[in-house]
Design an enzyme around this catalytic site. Sequence first.
Site, PDB file in Angstrom:
ATOM      1  CD  GLU A   7     -41.253  76.323 -85.401  1.00  0.00           C
ATOM      2  OE1 GLU A   7     -40.381  76.160 -86.263  1.00  0.00           O
ATOM      3  OE2 GLU A   7     -41.943  77.343 -85.325  1.00  0.00           O
ATOM      4  CB  CYS A  44     -34.796  71.916 -86.367  1.00  0.00           C
ATOM      5  SG  CYS A  44     -34.630  73.339 -85.291  1.00  0.00           S
TER       6      CYS A  44
HETATM    7  P1  NAP Z   1     -40.562  63.300 -82.088  1.00  0.00           P
HETATM    8  O1  NAP Z   1     -40.304  61.855 -81.977  1.00  0.00           O
HETATM    9  O2  NAP Z   1     -41.610  63.761 -83.019  1.00  0.00           O
HETATM   10  O3  NAP Z   1     -40.873  63.789 -80.602  1.00  0.00           O
HETATM   11  C1  NAP Z   1     -41.082  65.143 -80.326  1.00  0.00           C
HETATM   12  C2  NAP Z   1     -41.936  65.285 -79.093  1.00  0.00           C
HETATM   13  O4  NAP Z   1     -43.233  64.787 -79.350  1.00  0.00           O
HETATM   14  C3  NAP Z   1     -41.419  64.532 -77.875  1.00  0.00           C
HETATM   15  O5  NAP Z   1     -41.617  65.335 -76.739  1.00  0.00           O
HETATM   16  C4  NAP Z   1     -42.310  63.310 -77.840  1.00  0.00           C
HETATM   17  O6  NAP Z   1     -42.464  62.777 -76.552  1.00  0.00           O
HETATM   18  C5  NAP Z   1     -43.605  63.893 -78.310  1.00  0.00           C
HETATM   19  N1  NAP Z   1     -44.563  62.945 -78.836  1.00  0.00           N
HETATM   20  C6  NAP Z   1     -44.329  61.893 -79.625  1.00  0.00           C
HETATM   21  N2  NAP Z   1     -45.482  61.272 -79.915  1.00  0.00           N
HETATM   22  C7  NAP Z   1     -46.460  61.952 -79.281  1.00  0.00           C
HETATM   23  C8  NAP Z   1     -47.867  61.814 -79.200  1.00  0.00           C
HETATM   24  N3  NAP Z   1     -48.514  60.839 -79.836  1.00  0.00           N
HETATM   25  N4  NAP Z   1     -48.564  62.695 -78.451  1.00  0.00           N
HETATM   26  C9  NAP Z   1     -47.931  63.699 -77.824  1.00  0.00           C
HETATM   27  N5  NAP Z   1     -46.607  63.880 -77.865  1.00  0.00           N
HETATM   28  C10 NAP Z   1     -45.873  63.031 -78.597  1.00  0.00           C
HETATM   29  O7  NAP Z   1     -39.269  64.109 -82.497  1.00  0.00           O
HETATM   30  P2  NAP Z   1     -37.811  64.024 -81.871  1.00  0.00           P
HETATM   31  O8  NAP Z   1     -37.222  62.726 -82.292  1.00  0.00           O
HETATM   32  O9  NAP Z   1     -37.805  64.364 -80.434  1.00  0.00           O
HETATM   33  O10 NAP Z   1     -37.109  65.236 -82.620  1.00  0.00           O
HETATM   34  C11 NAP Z   1     -36.453  65.102 -83.841  1.00  0.00           C
HETATM   35  C12 NAP Z   1     -37.179  65.832 -84.919  1.00  0.00           C
HETATM   36  O11 NAP Z   1     -37.559  67.120 -84.493  1.00  0.00           O
HETATM   37  C13 NAP Z   1     -36.307  66.054 -86.137  1.00  0.00           C
HETATM   38  O12 NAP Z   1     -36.998  65.617 -87.249  1.00  0.00           O
HETATM   39  C14 NAP Z   1     -36.093  67.556 -86.194  1.00  0.00           C
HETATM   40  O13 NAP Z   1     -36.013  68.081 -87.485  1.00  0.00           O
HETATM   41  C15 NAP Z   1     -37.270  68.086 -85.494  1.00  0.00           C
HETATM   42  N6  NAP Z   1     -36.939  69.353 -84.853  1.00  0.00           N
HETATM   43  C16 NAP Z   1     -37.485  70.493 -85.345  1.00  0.00           C
HETATM   44  C17 NAP Z   1     -37.205  71.696 -84.753  1.00  0.00           C
HETATM   45  C18 NAP Z   1     -37.811  72.980 -85.246  1.00  0.00           C
HETATM   46  O14 NAP Z   1     -37.716  73.980 -84.555  1.00  0.00           O
HETATM   47  N7  NAP Z   1     -38.427  72.995 -86.405  1.00  0.00           N
HETATM   48  C19 NAP Z   1     -36.359  71.750 -83.662  1.00  0.00           C
HETATM   49  C20 NAP Z   1     -35.816  70.562 -83.190  1.00  0.00           C
HETATM   50  C21 NAP Z   1     -36.119  69.363 -83.804  1.00  0.00           C
HETATM   51  P3  NAP Z   1     -41.662  61.477 -76.056  1.00  0.00           P
HETATM   52  O15 NAP Z   1     -40.235  61.835 -76.108  1.00  0.00           O
HETATM   53  O16 NAP Z   1     -42.183  61.282 -74.684  1.00  0.00           O
HETATM   54  O17 NAP Z   1     -42.022  60.382 -76.995  1.00  0.00           O
END
Ligand code: NAP
Length: 519
Positions: free
Chosen positions: A256, A295
Amino acid sequence: MITLTSYLQDRWVSGTGRAATLVDPSTEAPVATASTEGLDFAAALHHARTVGGPALRALSFAERGALLKAMSRALHEKREELLDLSTLNNGATRGDGKFDVDGATGTLAAYARLGTSMGDARFLLDGEAEKLGGGARYVGQHLYLPRPGVAVHVNAFNFPAWGTFEKIAAAFLAGVPVVTKPATATALVAWRAVQIIVEAGILPPGVLSLVAGGAGDLLDHLGPQDALAFTGSADTAATLRRGAGVAARSARVNIEADSLNAAVFAPDVEVGGALWHAALRNLVTDLTQKTGQKCTAVRRILVPESMAGDLADALVAELSRVVVGNPAVDGVTMGPVATAGQLRDARRGIALLQEEADLLLGGADALDGVGAPAGKGYFVRPTLLRARDSATARQVHAHEVFGPCATLLPYDGSAATAAALVARGEGCLVSSVYAEGRDWLGPFLMEAAPWNGRVVAATDKVADQVLPPGMVLPNQVHGGPGRAGGGEELGGARGLAFYWNRTAIQSDLGALRALFGVK
Ligand code: NAP
């Protein structure tokens, strides 16, 4: 200062080494630390697979549903505490906190009811037995059986409660144990919620684990029967898809990700009419709820050229009333974004959109929030832009500003043009369309719907009932094609399939009747 611990192998454990600091985004004051360094994730996954999996699979759907019901109740009893933590670590207003926390308990309750309705079975038949040989005895029957693995859930920062428990609800009902990992920066609510569930003694051993902090080598240990459900940015998703567990061992993956959701006005919408006002309400909610960090929030507003001025005026008037500041202070209606990184990204994103759109309200300038220390806090103004040329604009169709920001895109009023502009987002979670009649709506939906996981198609008949598109419902699918990640969650029973394997058993009808209740 709270030290977040992880819950692995049915024990609370602390990481060593350097910890991440979680802050109050309204004041930047530290509120907690989290470290997962040195934790044995391989052993944690093994424990979930070998202890939690068999325990869940031994239960019927109704019994698994009962667990979900108890979880929902336990969290609801601590609702006020969770709402306070949501303000402290997510910068959420009370309304935003409720959207997250009540969304979690509501989704658990909905899946609990689904479990009750599915009864005493522990797996499902898919279709009916089909004759394979000349006689009636040799048949094939498809079965859905829970995957004998563990589901790892990696969540985004914006929904620490709902994101955690909407995924858990489907996995547990399907019969699969979970290791859940909230985003570190806002892990406080998820950590406390898991603590509440553990303290309530609801779940069998091994069924639920929590990683409170960085993922470390967690995903390196995914095996062939495991599943990874990820919510977050498209960049992280791309990295995770390349990981050995997914790429080489075929762990199942659901993504997602980002989305340039659209709201579309058909040319027959009466300015100032009931549908117009419903659309306006939804737009203001979507732009400001959770400070636009959803999102599912609307990023692009497609409006016929003839209506664009009226809509711009109405939105500017509504959004000008928003009071941005520390949600712990009375009168504040929109909080900060969650982290310094999000603030930086939102400001950069607004500046990028300004290259091809004019600012009607807000903008990227620094802002002191009401009730926050001067120069502190991650505040963004409600921001509305108007594209100079909707057809040639590029960033507005490609760059998601994850904050209270949307862009008006005037168009010529034709259904084909509107659908083509929606498609420029290359895959959305949800779009909304407002049309008084059906003649325009039909062709638009045929073209635009496949670019969306969900479409809210509001006509005059439901103007008074239509829910904001940003509201994800447990019985409707959540996910979207292309840029949105290509995934699908929820949708009632549809959301369970991700956690099941479908196997065709070719055998003698009598044996299949006796063993699996085949008709
Ligand atoms: P993110 O930086 O991609 O992080 C998301 C999750 O992934 C966090 O738990 C993060 O952990 C983890 N993560 C990052 N790098 C990783 C790796 N190499 N290995 C394993 N896990 C890893 O995203 P975000 O900033 O939290 O969220 C914002 C984005 O999410 C926006 O672009 C939004 O559109 C999207 N979003 C989508 C939905 C949907 O349902 N489609 C819902 C909400 C948000 P850490 O925090 O520990 O780094």
